[in-house]
Motif scaffolding. Sequence first.
Motif, PDB file in Angstrom:
ATOM      1  N   PHE A   1       6.511   2.973   1.168  1.00 28.75           N
ATOM      2  CA  PHE A   1       6.546   4.234   1.907  1.00 28.75           C
ATOM      3  C   PHE A   1       7.022   5.370   1.010  1.00 28.75           C
ATOM      4  O   PHE A   1       8.126   5.341   0.466  1.00 28.75           O
ATOM      5  N   ASP A   2       6.166   6.391   0.881  1.00 25.52           N
ATOM      6  CA  ASP A   2       6.487   7.567   0.073  1.00 25.52           C
ATOM      7  C   ASP A   2       6.501   8.787   0.989  1.00 25.52           C
ATOM      8  O   ASP A   2       5.443   9.275   1.393  1.00 25.52           O
ATOM      9  N   PRO A   3       7.700   9.275   1.340  1.00 25.36           N
ATOM     10  CA  PRO A   3       7.766  10.363   2.326  1.00 25.36           C
ATOM     11  C   PRO A   3       7.123  11.648   1.816  1.00 25.36           C
ATOM     12  O   PRO A   3       6.523  12.404   2.596  1.00 25.36           O
TER      13      PRO A   3
ATOM     14  N   LEU B   1       0.843  -1.197   0.000  1.00 22.34           N
ATOM     15  CA  LEU B   1       0.000   0.000   0.000  1.00 22.34           C
ATOM     16  C   LEU B   1       0.875   1.242   0.000  1.00 22.34           C
ATOM     17  O   LEU B   1       1.798   1.365   0.805  1.00 22.34           O
ATOM     18  N   GLU B   2       0.562   2.149  -0.904  1.00 18.42           N
ATOM     19  CA  GLU B   2       1.276   3.427  -0.956  1.00 18.42           C
ATOM     20  C   GLU B   2       0.828   4.283   0.220  1.00 18.42           C
ATOM     21  O   GLU B   2      -0.354   4.350   0.532  1.00 18.42           O
ATOM     22  N   THR B   3       1.785   4.928   0.874  1.00 20.16           N
ATOM     23  CA  THR B   3       1.442   5.788   2.017  1.00 20.16           C
ATOM     24  C   THR B   3       1.087   7.194   1.568  1.00 20.16           C
ATOM     25  O   THR B   3       1.387   7.591   0.451  1.00 20.16           O
TER      26      THR B   3
ATOM     27  N   ILE C   1      13.276   6.075  -7.184  1.00 17.76           N
ATOM     28  CA  ILE C   1      13.024   7.512  -7.378  1.00 17.76           C
ATOM     29  C   ILE C   1      11.726   7.682  -8.162  1.00 17.76           C
ATOM     30  O   ILE C   1      11.545   7.057  -9.217  1.00 17.76           O
ATOM     31  N   GLU C   2      10.844   8.512  -7.619  1.00 20.30           N
ATOM     32  CA  GLU C   2       9.594   8.803  -8.323  1.00 20.30           C
ATOM     33  C   GLU C   2       9.529  10.311  -8.529  1.00 20.30           C
ATOM     34  O   GLU C   2       9.692  11.081  -7.594  1.00 20.30           O
ATOM     35  N   ARG C   3       9.314  10.706  -9.781  1.00 16.16           N
ATOM     36  CA  ARG C   3       9.219  12.138 -10.094  1.00 16.16           C
ATOM     37  C   ARG C   3       8.062  12.305 -11.047  1.00 16.16           C
ATOM     38  O   ARG C   3       8.106  11.814 -12.189  1.00 16.16           O
TER      39      ARG C   3
END
Length: 282
Positions: A178-180, A152-154, A251-253
């Motif tokens: 986990f996506d800060p 699950l994406e946070t 890395i997600e942009r």
Amino acid sequence: MSAKWPIGVFASIDAGLGVDLDVAKDLGVTTVQLHTPHAESRTPERIAEFHRHLDDLGIEVTCVFAGFEGESYADIPTVERTVGLVPKDLRDERIAELLDIAKFAGAMGVDTVGLHLGFVPHDASDPEYAEMVEATRRVCDACGADGQRVHLETGQEPADVLEKFITTVDRANLFINFDPANMILYGCGEPLPALAQLGRFVRSVHCKDAKWSDQPGKTWGTETPLGQGDVDFRQFLRVLESIDYTGPLTIEREIPQEPERQKSEIGGAIELLQSLKAEHGL
Ligand code: MG
């Protein structure tokens, strides 16, 4: 994938805002999370073609991320209405599609599917909460039967709410991506304490950065290139170390697919992460 913290990028073939696979290759990354291709591309012929292409590039897919027709991230209320398994009238068809995406992942040799579940009610006594618990169990049980994990994406709920939700669903193959930056974008709390709190469930991460909104939770914060936002990535890696996370740093942009811009911004992110990894002897 053996080395600790291999650098990855969020990539896409024909859908989503990911990096093109050839751009990923040019950037020198060895792992990607893949935004699921459209249904018409999830055929045995295309799967064989994707396989060959990935083998040629020397890239491993670590997770296939689901996406659904009709989702919109235009603003926070629109996300609440349209994203993930939350919209009731679409729930059954989206679960069916998610399981189809999981089959695609399996055929690609990938044992993990990721998704934005959508806005789970923060109040566990809300009847919608129990329905989302059930929906998540259905997904986990079907994926588990094929040996797959669900991440699950946070970001759409504070750490306490997500922790309670995951322990309530109570499935051994349910984990967290986990996506800060999402914690900041959605105004759901400081990311680093959340990462420490949820650490035992974290099996993948997005390295994405953002600045807080002046009205957190009401309006979006602003996504930025890595290192220019409010996420302290030096500390982020220290917390990852403390929770014994060894998986990829993906890395997600979320910018348009302009190869030159993606190469320069993601290239900068790779340099930053490599210098921070070096502080850990990597
Ligand atoms: Mg993300």
